[in-house]
Design an enzyme around this catalytic site. Structure first.
Site, PDB file in Angstrom:
ATOM      1  N   VAL A  16       0.863  -1.184   0.000  1.00  0.00           N
ATOM      2  CA  VAL A  16       0.000   0.000   0.000  1.00  0.00           C
ATOM      3  C   VAL A  16       0.900   1.235   0.000  1.00  0.00           C
ATOM      4  O   VAL A  16       1.801   1.349   0.841  1.00  0.00           O
ATOM      5  CB  VAL A  16      -0.903   0.002   1.255  1.00  0.00           C
ATOM      6  CG1 VAL A  16      -1.731   1.268   1.331  1.00  0.00           C
ATOM      7  CG2 VAL A  16      -1.801  -1.222   1.245  1.00  0.00           C
TER       8      VAL A  16
ATOM      9  N   HIS B 188      -4.008 -11.919   7.182  1.00  0.00           N
ATOM     10  CA  HIS B 188      -2.906 -12.786   6.736  1.00  0.00           C
ATOM     11  C   HIS B 188      -3.213 -14.212   7.192  1.00  0.00           C
ATOM     12  O   HIS B 188      -3.614 -14.425   8.349  1.00  0.00           O
ATOM     13  CB  HIS B 188      -1.578 -12.303   7.329  1.00  0.00           C
ATOM     14  CG  HIS B 188      -0.421 -13.079   6.798  1.00  0.00           C
ATOM     15  ND1 HIS B 188       0.164 -12.797   5.581  1.00  0.00           N
ATOM     16  CD2 HIS B 188       0.217 -14.170   7.290  1.00  0.00           C
ATOM     17  CE1 HIS B 188       1.124 -13.668   5.353  1.00  0.00           C
ATOM     18  NE2 HIS B 188       1.183 -14.516   6.372  1.00  0.00           N
TER      19      HIS B 188
HETATM   20  C1  GRF Z   1      -6.594 -15.243   2.062  1.00  0.00           C
HETATM   21  O1  GRF Z   1      -6.091 -16.455   2.548  1.00  0.00           O
HETATM   22  C2  GRF Z   1      -6.144 -14.087   2.902  1.00  0.00           C
HETATM   23  O2  GRF Z   1      -5.915 -14.437   4.232  1.00  0.00           O
HETATM   24  C3  GRF Z   1      -4.839 -13.690   2.263  1.00  0.00           C
HETATM   25  O3  GRF Z   1      -5.012 -13.950   0.897  1.00  0.00           O
HETATM   26  C4  GRF Z   1      -6.032 -14.919   0.710  1.00  0.00           C
HETATM   27  C5  GRF Z   1      -7.046 -14.311  -0.207  1.00  0.00           C
HETATM   28  O4  GRF Z   1      -8.065 -15.228  -0.547  1.00  0.00           O
HETATM   29  N1  GRF Z   1      -4.468 -12.346   2.576  1.00  0.00           N
HETATM   30  P1  GRF Z   1      -9.327 -14.699  -1.323  1.00  0.00           P
HETATM   31  O5  GRF Z   1      -8.825 -13.998  -2.581  1.00  0.00           O
HETATM   32  O6  GRF Z   1     -10.055 -13.758  -0.443  1.00  0.00           O
HETATM   33  O7  GRF Z   1     -10.147 -15.903  -1.670  1.00  0.00           O
END
Ligand code: GRF
Length: 200
Positions: free
Chosen positions: A100, A116
């Site tokens: 960002v 995360h």
């Molecule tokens: C998720 O596991 C989230 O924790 C991480 O990236 C992944 C995104 O999954 N930051 P999605 O695109 O929301 O299905």
């Protein structure tokens, strides 16, 4: 907060930034749409990858969706007017793979958060995203993993932690089964934490 309050008080407008599949973006959109006692609403989805599934999901749910290049996202004269015109109060990163830009962290101080898919500080940092995280968790023989919802800082996966939730990793687990467990946690907790922190 009553339904009447939601109708009269100013809504808390959220921009979701995402790069890929968009299951978290979709959960956030649906949660705030279907939770009348929250002031939150997802007003905008920003995606940096043309063709990403999140675009189809967000448009299908009737949310304004902007597909912008990395250069546009890093351009304050482009991004700040966009967010201001939508009255955005909070930025939620949900699988957003770019850093960002600092002008956004300044304009939205303490109001940019990320999810995360591990228990930070474990398995965080550059290159640790998506399936790579779960592969590393299994390879390290971890007994537990989970999700971390945290403020975003200039340091990759380094901002102050808001909330963590864990799940057991069993000997028979694979990166795929760990990912499924973590996705279930994301679905259960992410929108509720955003709501509790910013929208009440
Ligand atoms: C998720 O596991 C989230 O924790 C991480 O990236 C992944 C995104 O999954 N930051 P999605 O695109 O929301 O299905």
């Amino acid at each position: 907060m009553t339904f009447a309050n939601k109708m009269t008080e100013r809504p808390h407008r959220i921009a979701v930034f995402a790069s890929g599949n968009g299951s978290n973006a979709e959960n956030l959109i649906r949660y705030f749409r279907d939770t009348p006692d929250s002031l939150g609403e997802v007003a905008l989805v920003v995606c940096n990858r043309p063709g990403a599934k999140v675009i189809e999901r967000a448009i299908g749910l009737g949310v304004r969706t902007e597909v912008l290049s990395r250069d546009s996202i890093n351009d304050s004269s482009r991004m700040l007017p966009l967010l201001e015109s939508e009255g955005i109060d909070t930025i939620v990163l949900a699988g957003f793979l770019l850093m960002v830009p600092s002008f956004l962290l300044e304009a939205y101080r303490s109001r940019v958060i990320n999810i995360h898919p591990s228990l930070l500080p474990k398995f965080g940092g550059k290159g640790m995203y998506g399936r790579y995280v779960h592969e590393a968790v299994v390879a390290a023989g971890e007994k537990v993993t989970g999700i971390t919802i945290h403020h975003v800082s200039e340091q990759c996966d380094g901002g102050e932690i808001i909330s963590q939730t864990s799940v057991d990793v069993c000997p028979e687990d694979t990166p795929e089964t760990v990912e499924a467990k973590v996705h279930a946690l994301e679905k259960e907790y992410f929108a509720r934490v955003v709501d509790r922190e910013f929208c009440r």
